[in-house]
Design a protein around this motif. Structure first.
Motif, short mmCIF file in Angstrom:
data_model
loop_
_atom_site.label_atom_id
_atom_site.label_comp_id
_atom_site.label_asym_id
_atom_site.label_seq_id
_atom_site.Cartn_x
_atom_site.Cartn_y
_atom_site.Cartn_z
N LEU A 196 0.84 -1.20 0.00
CA LEU A 196 0.00 0.00 0.00
C LEU A 196 0.87 1.25 0.00
O LEU A 196 1.85 1.33 0.74
CB LEU A 196 -0.92 0.02 1.22
N ALA A 197 0.49 2.21 -0.84
CA ALA A 197 1.15 3.52 -0.86
C ALA A 197 0.41 4.45 0.10
O ALA A 197 -0.37 5.31 -0.32
CB ALA A 197 1.15 4.08 -2.28
N SER A 261 4.63 4.76 -7.15
CA SER A 261 5.43 4.30 -8.28
C SER A 261 6.94 4.48 -8.12
O SER A 261 7.69 4.32 -9.07
CB SER A 261 4.98 5.03 -9.55
N THR A 262 7.40 4.78 -6.91
CA THR A 262 8.83 4.92 -6.67
C THR A 262 9.50 3.55 -6.57
O THR A 262 8.82 2.53 -6.42
CB THR A 262 9.09 5.70 -5.38
N VAL A 286 2.03 -2.50 -15.91
CA VAL A 286 3.04 -1.64 -16.52
C VAL A 286 3.88 -0.94 -15.46
O VAL A 286 5.11 -0.88 -15.55
CB VAL A 286 2.37 -0.60 -17.45
N VAL A 287 3.23 -0.44 -14.41
CA VAL A 287 3.95 0.28 -13.36
C VAL A 287 4.78 -0.69 -12.51
O VAL A 287 5.90 -0.37 -12.10
CB VAL A 287 2.98 1.09 -12.48
N GLY A 292 9.58 -1.91 -10.58
CA GLY A 292 10.26 -3.11 -10.10
C GLY A 292 10.63 -4.00 -11.27
O GLY A 292 10.86 -3.53 -12.38
N LYS A 293 10.64 -5.30 -11.02
CA LYS A 293 11.01 -6.24 -12.08
C LYS A 293 9.81 -6.70 -12.89
O LYS A 293 9.94 -7.08 -14.05
CB LYS A 293 11.70 -7.47 -11.45
#
Length: 430
Positions: A196-197, A261-262, A286-287, A292-293
């Motif tokens: 969670l952001a 998205s960091t 996509v994000v 990440g990977k």
């Protein structure tokens, strides 16, 4: 949808959040150097800050310029929260970019009511009318067209199949009780259940909004907004269900300070296999791969579970898509660019390269990703649809939803206080 006028208090708060003082609010409109080279510059604000979308959109702008040598596209890209804050401040100043990202709903209506947005009804016929009706709906205000969609989708759970298998979860849960059981199994297997952001607040809002839909039904959120009363039992119950989830400590360490998205944020945590699930929109794969990977074949999707005893159904969905609006009085080139962006050729490129769901019916055949197909199939079966609350409602109310739900997740507000705070803000918007 609420008072079209922004309060001075709301404007000053938004300006401060965006880092914009009154003297910093300059015109964003297209520049035409008219008598010299005759070139028209169109300023295009969007939120595509991650790859591959960022690069694809920049390439499309260059392609349009090649086809229109006397037009230059100036791209301004901002992350989600920064964009919303700056647009709120610019709306109050009466100066919007030539072309700007919009989710439609109450925020767009406020800008329309302020006389800042171009009516596109006539200038986008017939090509605008040929786009998918469900995608166009958020941008119709009083049956007039004020925005053109480029994407449509829904929020749901993106999950790691390998981590589910490790925890002994044979299939995605379809009920809230089953979902909580899955969270417990993941924790027992020493797997972080959810990312969670918490810093950005809007991702947490998705949980409360969906739970409210599942307890009260798809129409209840709009009815509560119209009545300016969110204190009914189903809305409190939604908060109680979310509070129960938070009590299981399902999120990654440091989630309250995490961005979306960091490299260390929500998407990357899932994309790097550090958490089993995230509640996010159709753009999530996509994000995850950019921050990440990415999970490749281990990535799956399932709709938000049903709440036992609730009035809502599994086929009622929460979400929306992205669109573009044009400031009132913008050059014709701005509308020309929207037509270019909504063409079959462009939509095919967006679907193939960025994973968006098509808004041009002919581009549907380009969907190759099985998870994106799953989202589309869920949308096709939808029996109800609710736009993101921080866009469906007037800005102050949407922000209060985000803030209050974030406070509940952080443990500083009760379910009852969340409902009361949203109600109070809605009444203040009269």
């Amino acid at each position: 949808m609420g008072d079209p006028a922004l309060s001075r208090r709301g404007f000053l708060a938004a300006s401060a959040a965006a880092g914009l003082g009154m003297t910093a609010l300059t015109a964003c409109g297209g520049d035409s150097d008219g008598g010299s080279s005759g070139t028209t510059t169109i300023e295009w604000w969007n939120i595509s800050t991650t790859e591959p979308t960022k690069g694809v959109w920049a390439a499309l702008a260059r392609k349009f310029e090649a086809q229109n040598p006397k037009v230059k596209i100036k791209i301004v890209q901002l992350e989600n929260d920064g964009y919303k804050s700056k647009m709120t401040a610019l709306t109050s100043s009466g100066k919007l970019p030539d072309i700007f990202h919009t989710w439609g709903g109450g925020v767009l209506k406020q800008q329309v009511d302020a006389g800042l947005v171009e009516d596109l009804t006539d200038s986008t016929k017939p090509w605008g009318d040929s786009l998918l009706p469900v995608a166009r709906e958020p941008y119709l205000i009083d049956d007039q067209v004020y925005g053109i969609p480029f994407d449509i989708g829904m929020i749901g759970f993106w999950y790691n199949k390998a981590l589910f298998e490790k925890a002994g979860i044979s299939a995605p849960p379809t009920t809230w009780t089953g979902f909580l059981d899955a969270v417990r199994k993941l924790k027992s297997a020493e797997v972080t259940p959810l990312a969670l952001a918490g810093k950005e607040k809007w991702p947490g809002m998705y949980y409360w909004a969906y739970l409210a839909m599942r307890t009260a039904g798809a129409d209840a959120l709009q009815k509560a907004y119209d009545a300016k009363d969110f204190t009914g039992a189903p809305f409190v119950e939604a908060g109680e269900h979310l509070d129960e989830l938070v009590g299981l400590q399902p999120f990654q360490k440091g989630y309250l300070g995490a961005a979306y998205s960091t490299p260390t944020g929500q998407a990357a945590t899932v994309g790097n296999g550090k958490a089993a699930m995230e509640l996010m929109g159709q753009w999530a794969p996509v994000v995850q791969a950019d921050a990440g990977k990415g999970l490749g074949k281990d990535l799956g999707f399932f709709p938000f579970p049903a709440v036992e005893g609730g009035k809502g159904a599994l086929t009622e969905v929460f979400g929306g898509g992205g669109g573009h609006a044009v400031r009132r009085g913008a050059p014709q080139a701005a509308v020309d660019f929207l037509k270019f962006f909504a063409s079959e050729a462009t939509d095919l490129e967006l679907v193939k390269k960025t994973g968006v769901l098509p808004v041009v019916p002919a581009a549907e055949s380009a969907i190759a990703d099985p998870n994106i197909k799953a989202v589309q199939e869920q949308l096709k079966k939808a029996t109800g649809f609710q736009l993101y609350l921080d866009q469906a409602y007037a800005p102050a109310v949407g922000q209060e939803v985000n803030d209050s739900v974030a406070a509940l997740i952080a443990g500083s507000k009760s379910p009852e206080q969340v409902a009361q705070s949203i109600t109070r803000t809605a009444k203040e918007e009269q």
